[in-house]
Scaffold this active site. Structure first.
Site, mmCIF file in Angstrom:
data_model
loop_
_atom_site.group_PDB
_atom_site.id
_atom_site.type_symbol
_atom_site.label_atom_id
_atom_site.label_comp_id
_atom_site.label_asym_id
_atom_site.label_seq_id
_atom_site.Cartn_x
_atom_site.Cartn_y
_atom_site.Cartn_z
ATOM 1 N N HIS A 140 12.096 -36.525 -30.175
ATOM 2 C CA HIS A 140 10.784 -37.090 -30.935
ATOM 3 C C HIS A 140 10.184 -35.674 -31.881
ATOM 4 O O HIS A 140 9.219 -35.547 -32.292
ATOM 5 C CB HIS A 140 9.483 -37.275 -29.959
ATOM 6 N N LYS A 170 -2.016 -6.024 -19.372
ATOM 7 C CA LYS A 170 -1.804 -6.682 -18.047
ATOM 8 C C LYS A 170 -3.084 -7.673 -17.723
ATOM 9 O O LYS A 170 -2.725 -8.554 -17.215
ATOM 10 C CB LYS A 170 -1.767 -5.384 -16.977
ATOM 11 N N LYS A 204 8.175 -15.782 -21.264
ATOM 12 C CA LYS A 204 8.759 -14.350 -20.818
ATOM 13 C C LYS A 204 9.684 -14.015 -21.966
ATOM 14 O O LYS A 204 9.366 -12.959 -22.250
ATOM 15 C CB LYS A 204 9.747 -14.993 -19.649
ATOM 16 N N TRP A 258 -3.705 -1.525 -1.270
ATOM 17 C CA TRP A 258 -3.752 -2.920 -1.978
ATOM 18 C C TRP A 258 -4.361 -3.854 -1.207
ATOM 19 O O TRP A 258 -3.681 -4.135 -0.219
ATOM 20 C CB TRP A 258 -2.394 -3.334 -2.801
ATOM 21 N N ASN A 288 0.507 -0.465 6.031
ATOM 22 C CA ASN A 288 1.055 -1.311 5.068
ATOM 23 C C ASN A 288 1.592 -2.604 5.612
ATOM 24 O O ASN A 288 2.401 -2.569 6.623
ATOM 25 C CB ASN A 288 2.029 -0.538 4.102
ATOM 26 N N GLY A 289 1.221 -3.839 5.095
ATOM 27 C CA GLY A 289 1.688 -4.900 5.297
ATOM 28 C C GLY A 289 0.597 -6.060 5.964
ATOM 29 O O GLY A 289 -0.733 -5.738 5.398
ATOM 30 N N ARG A 340 1.455 1.645 -5.817
ATOM 31 C CA ARG A 340 1.675 0.584 -4.824
ATOM 32 C C ARG A 340 0.310 0.109 -4.365
ATOM 33 O O ARG A 340 0.218 -0.768 -3.491
ATOM 34 C CB ARG A 340 2.204 1.322 -3.491
ATOM 35 N N GLU A 387 7.593 -21.229 -19.009
ATOM 36 C CA GLU A 387 7.417 -20.087 -18.547
ATOM 37 C C GLU A 387 8.948 -19.099 -18.877
ATOM 38 O O GLU A 387 8.454 -18.042 -19.426
ATOM 39 C CB GLU A 387 7.447 -20.063 -16.712
ATOM 40 N N GLU A 412 7.270 -12.700 -24.683
ATOM 41 C CA GLU A 412 6.367 -11.556 -24.605
ATOM 42 C C GLU A 412 7.155 -10.503 -24.522
ATOM 43 O O GLU A 412 6.972 -9.207 -24.521
ATOM 44 C CB GLU A 412 5.583 -11.742 -23.560
ATOM 45 N N CYS A 417 0.760 -0.964 -0.027
ATOM 46 C CA CYS A 417 0.025 -0.055 -0.002
ATOM 47 C C CYS A 417 0.820 1.369 -0.079
ATOM 48 O O CYS A 417 2.165 1.157 0.308
ATOM 49 C CB CYS A 417 -0.843 0.071 1.238
HETATM 50 C C1 AGP Z 1 2.397 -13.531 -18.231
HETATM 51 O O1 AGP Z 1 3.671 -12.712 -18.121
HETATM 52 C C2 AGP Z 1 1.429 -12.684 -18.965
HETATM 53 N N1 AGP Z 1 1.187 -11.395 -18.236
HETATM 54 C C3 AGP Z 1 -0.147 -13.442 -19.062
HETATM 55 O O2 AGP Z 1 0.405 -14.697 -19.434
HETATM 56 C C4 AGP Z 1 -0.839 -13.804 -17.797
HETATM 57 O O3 AGP Z 1 -0.044 -14.556 -16.861
HETATM 58 C C5 AGP Z 1 -2.353 -14.150 -18.206
HETATM 59 O O4 AGP Z 1 -2.896 -13.294 -18.964
HETATM 60 C C6 AGP Z 1 -3.136 -14.550 -17.109
HETATM 61 O O5 AGP Z 1 -3.485 -13.357 -16.433
HETATM 62 P P1 AGP Z 1 -4.081 -13.599 -15.018
HETATM 63 O O6 AGP Z 1 -2.960 -14.136 -13.867
HETATM 64 O O7 AGP Z 1 -4.336 -11.893 -14.614
HETATM 65 O O8 AGP Z 1 -5.263 -14.275 -14.879
#
Ligand code: AGP
Length: 606
Positions: free
Chosen positions: A504, A601, A485, A76, A102-103, A27, A481, A488, A2
Site C-alpha cells: 500500500h 532517559k 532502537k 532500588w 538485594n532481590g 545499581r 521497536e 535513537e 540494589c
Molecule cells: C526508548 O528507548 C526511549 N528511552 C523512550 O522511547 C522511552 O521508552 C519513552 O520516553 C518512555 O519513557 P518511560 O517508559 O520512562 O515513560
C-alpha cells in the site's frame, strides 16, 4: 537491583563502605544506609536516608563512631516506596542485628505474619525487614552463631536474595548469603569485603572470590569461611579481577546498554517471580476490576510499543476491547472515558509528563488506573489505583531494553489476570501460557548466546541510509521497536511496517541493497506464509533480508534463529537481535551508546 557492601578490617569502616556505595549507586539510588558495629553488646550505629547517597553523606557529621566493620546499601525500591523507614539496613527489635538485601523475598508476607504473632514489631513495608527479624530469632536458637542462623533462614526463604548481616555481639564479623543475586568476596590484607559486584572494592584489592548459589560467606578482618546451607566448608575459588573501576561498574561490558541487554533474562525472571499463576493482593488490592468494558493503554516510545503487544494478549485472553494510545496525543482529542474504562499507563521512569497528563485526564473522567512501572514511588504509580512493578532494576542507558522486555511480561501477566477475573481465558491455554512464561528467561538466554555473529553482520550495513523492519501480528510492534532502537542509537532512518502494508505504499522505498529485517511469525502459521510472500516481494526489488525466525528460511539472506514459544510471547525473543543490531550500529558509527544525542532517559516535559 540494589548496591550492597560490607567491610571488616584494619581501616575505619565508614570510608570504604561509603566509597563502595558510591561505586554501586548505579545499581539503585532510591535510598542509602549504613550500619556499624562499635562496642560488643551495645546497639549498632545506623543512619539511613531516602534519596541519593548524597542525602546520607550530608548528615554524617563527626558523630559517626569509630568502627572497623559495617555494611552499607543503596536501594532500588521493589517492595515499599523510597522512604527513610524503608531504607536499608533493617534492624531487629533490639537494634543489635542489622541486615541489608538485594532481590525479592517472595514469601515475605507469610513470614511477617508469623513473626508478628511472635511479637516482632515492624517499622517498614519492605520484604527485607521480615528477614532481619527471622535472623534475630534464628541467631538466638543457634546460641549466637550468626552464620548458622543465616543458613537456617536461607532455607526458609523463597525468591532471590543477596543478604549481609552484622550483630553487635561480634564486631568485626559479617555474614553474607546469596541465591539468584550476586555476591562477591574481596580478599584484602588485614581486611575483607563483601559486595554486589567488584566495583565496590576494586580500588582496595583485585583478589576476589565468587560465591555460588545458596552459599554463605562468614568473614572477619583475617578470615573467610565459605559454606553451603548444610554448613559444609567449601574451597575458595579465588580469582584476579582484570577490570578497571569504571569497567567494573558496567560489569565488564563496554556500555551500560550491552550490560542491560544481557541482564534481560534476570529482569524477566524477577518480574515473573511469584506472579505467573496470579497477581497477588499486593498488586491488585487498590483496584476493583468489576464492570470494566474497555482497556486503554497510554504510553510513549518503547513503552508504547510494549502496549501494542499487550493489546493482542489482553484482547485474546480477557476478551475485552483494548485501545493503545500515544500519550502525547490522547488527551488532546478529548476521548470518551468513563468509570468502565481501565486505563493502563506504561512507564519505566514513572515520570514521563505525556503519560502522566494522559493518565490524569482519564482519571478526571472516571477511569480506573492500573499502572505498569519500573520505578517504585514515582509519580505515575503514586497516582494510580494499582501498579504492577516491573523488576528490571535501574536502566542506566537511555535506550530502553530490559525495561521493554519486562513491560511485555507485565502485559502478559495483566492479560492473564484479567482473563482469570473475567472468566474468559481457556484453562488449558492458561496453563500453556504459564508454562511458556516460566521458560522465557532461559529462552532469552539462548538468544543471547547466539547474537555474537550478528554484531559482525550489522557492520556490513554501517553505511546504509535506511533500514526497514517488517512484522505481522505481535511482530509488528516488534518491528516498530526495532526501528526506534536504530533511530535513537545509530541516528539512521528506520521504519517499522506491518508486512501487509508494504504493497500500500512503502514498497516504493525498496532499492537495490536496502536492508530489510523481517520478524517471522511462528513456523507453519498462516501469517508466516504471508510474511514469506512479503519477503519475496521486497527481494524481487533488490532488498537484502535479515530474518528473525524460529525455523530455517531459505529466502533469507541472513537468518537469526530464535527458540519457539507461544505466538504472543515470541515478541520477547524476537526483539533481542534487534536490540543488538541497533547497539552494534551505534558502536560502528562511533555514537554515544548510553547517552545518544538529543535524548534524555526520562522526558519530564510535554
Ligand atoms: C526508548 O528507548 C526511549 N528511552 C523512550 O522511547 C522511552 O521508552 C519513552 O520516553 C518512555 O519513557 P518511560 O517508559 O520512562 O515513560
Amino acid at each position: 537491583m540494589c548496591g550492597i557492601v560490607g567491610y571488616t578490617g584494619k581501616e575505619l569502616a565508614l570510608t570504604p563502605v561509603l566509597e563502595g556505595l558510591r561505586r554501586l549507586e548505579y545499581r539503585g539510588y532510591d535510598s542509602a544506609g549504613i550500619a556499624l558495629a562499635v562496642n560488643a553488646g551495645e546497639k549498632l550505629w545506623i543512619e539511613k536516608r531516602a534519596g541519593k547517597l548524597g542525602n546520607l553523606e550530608e548528615i554524617l557529621g563527626d558523630s559517626v563512631p569509630k568502627s572497623h566493620s559495617g555494611i552499607g546499601h543503596t536501594r532500588w525500591a521493589t517492595h515499599g516506596g523510597p522512604t527513610d523507614e524503608n531504607a536499608h539496613p533493617h534492624l531487629d527489635n533490639e537494634g543489635k542485628l542489622a541486615l541489608i538485601h538485594n532481590g525479592i523475598i517472595e514469601n515475605y508476607i507469610e513470614l511477617r505474619a508469623e513473626l508478628e504473632k511472635r511479637g516482632h514489631v515492624f517499622k517498614s513495608e519492605t520484604d527485607t525487614e521480615s528477614v532481619a527479624h527471622l535472623l534475630s530469632d534464628a541467631r538466638k536458637s543457634h546460641k549466637g552463631d550468626l552464620a548458622a542462623a543465616m543458613r537456617e533462614v536461607c532455607k526458609q526463604l523463597r525468591g532471590s536474595f543477596t543478604l549481609l548481616a552484622i550483630h553487635s555481639d561480634e564486631p568485626g564479623r559479617i555474614v553474607g548469603a546469596r541465591r539468584n543475586s550476586p555476591l562477591v568476596v574481596g580478599v584484602g590484607d588485614g581486611e575483607n569485603f563483601l559486595a554486589s559486584d567488584v566495583s565496590a572494592f576494586i580500588s582496595h584489592t583485585k583478589r576476589a572470590l565468587e560465591l555460588g548459589q545458596d552459599e554463605i560467606a562468614d568473614i572477619t578482618a583475617d578470615s573467610i569461611v565459605i559454606t553451603d546451607l548444610s554448613g559444609k566448608v567449601l574451597p575458595h575459588n579465588e580469582y584476579e579481577i582484570s577490570w578497571d573501576a569504571s569497567a567494573a561498574e558496567r560489569g565488564g561490558y563496554e556500555h551500560f546498554m550491552l550490560k542491560e541487554i544481557f541482564e534481560q533474562p534476570k529482569a524477566i525472571a524477577d518480574t515473573l517471580l511469584g506472579r505467573i499463576t496470579g497477581l497477588d493482593g499486593e498488586v491488585t488490592k487498590g483496584i476493583n476490576l468489576d464492570g470494566i468494558d474497555k482497556v486503554v493503554i497510554v504510553a510513549c516510545g518503547t513503552a508504547y510499543n510494549a502496549g501494542l503487544v499487550g493489546k493482542y494478549a489482553i484482547e485474546k485472553w480477557a476478551n475485552i476491547s483494548v485501545d493503545v494510545e500515544l500519550a502525547s496525543e490522547y488527551r488532546y482529542r478529548e476521548p470518551a472515558v468513563d468509570s468502565k474504562t481501565l486505563l493502563v499507563p506504561i512507564s519505566q521512569s514513572g515520570e514521563t509528563m505525556d503519560t502522566l497528563m494522559a493518565m490524569r485526564y482519564a482519571k478526571e473522567h472516571g477511569a480506573r488506573v492500573f499502572a505498569v512501572c519500573n520505578t517504585n514511588g514515582s509519580t505515575i504509580p503514586r497516582e494510580s489505583d494499582a501498579v504492577l512493578y516491573t523488576h528490571a532494576g535501574p536502566e542506566i542507558a537511555v535506550a530502553s531494553t530490559k525495561a521493554f522486555e519486562t513491560q511485555l511480561v507485565a502485559m502478559y501477566l495483566l492479560a492473564l489476570h484479567l482473563g482469570r477475573v473475567r472468566g474468559t481465558i481457556d484453562k488449558k491455554l492458561m496453563v500453556q501460557i504459564e508454562a511458556e512464561l516460566a521458560e522465557l528467561p532461559a529462552k532469552v538466554e539462548q538468544v543471547l548466546e547466539t547474537v555474537e555473529p550478528l554484531r559482525a553482520l550489522t557492520r556490513k550495513f554501517k553505511d546504509s541510509t535506511s533500514m526497514l523492519f517488517l512484522g505481522r501480528h505481535v511482530g509488528f510492534p516488534v518491528a516498530l521497536e526495532g526501528a526506534l532502537k536504530l533511530k535513537e542509537l545509530a541516528y539512521m532512518h528506520a521504519e517499522g511496517f506491518a508486512g501487509g502494508e508494504l504493497k500500500h505504499g512503502p514498497i516504493a522505498l525498496i532499492d537495490e541493497g536496502t536492508p530489510v529485517i523481517a520478524i517471522m511469525p511462528a513456523e507453519g502459521s498462516l501469517l508466516a506464509e504471508k510474511m514469506a510472500s512479503n519477503i519475496q516481494e521486497v527481494k524481487a526489488r533488490g532488498a537484502v533480508i535479515i530474518a528473525i525466525a524460529d525455523a530455517p528460511l531459505a529466502s533469507a539472506d541472513h537468518l537469526v534463529r530464535i527458540p519457539k514459544t507461544h505466538e504472543f510471547l515470541a515478541a520477547v525473543l524476537a526483539v533481542v537481535p534487534l536490540q543488538v543490531i541497533a547497539y552494534e550500529m551505534a558502536v560502528a558509527r562511533g555514537n554515544d551508546v548510553d547517552q545518544p544525542r538529543n535524548l534524555a532517559k526520562s522526558v519530564t516535559v510535554e
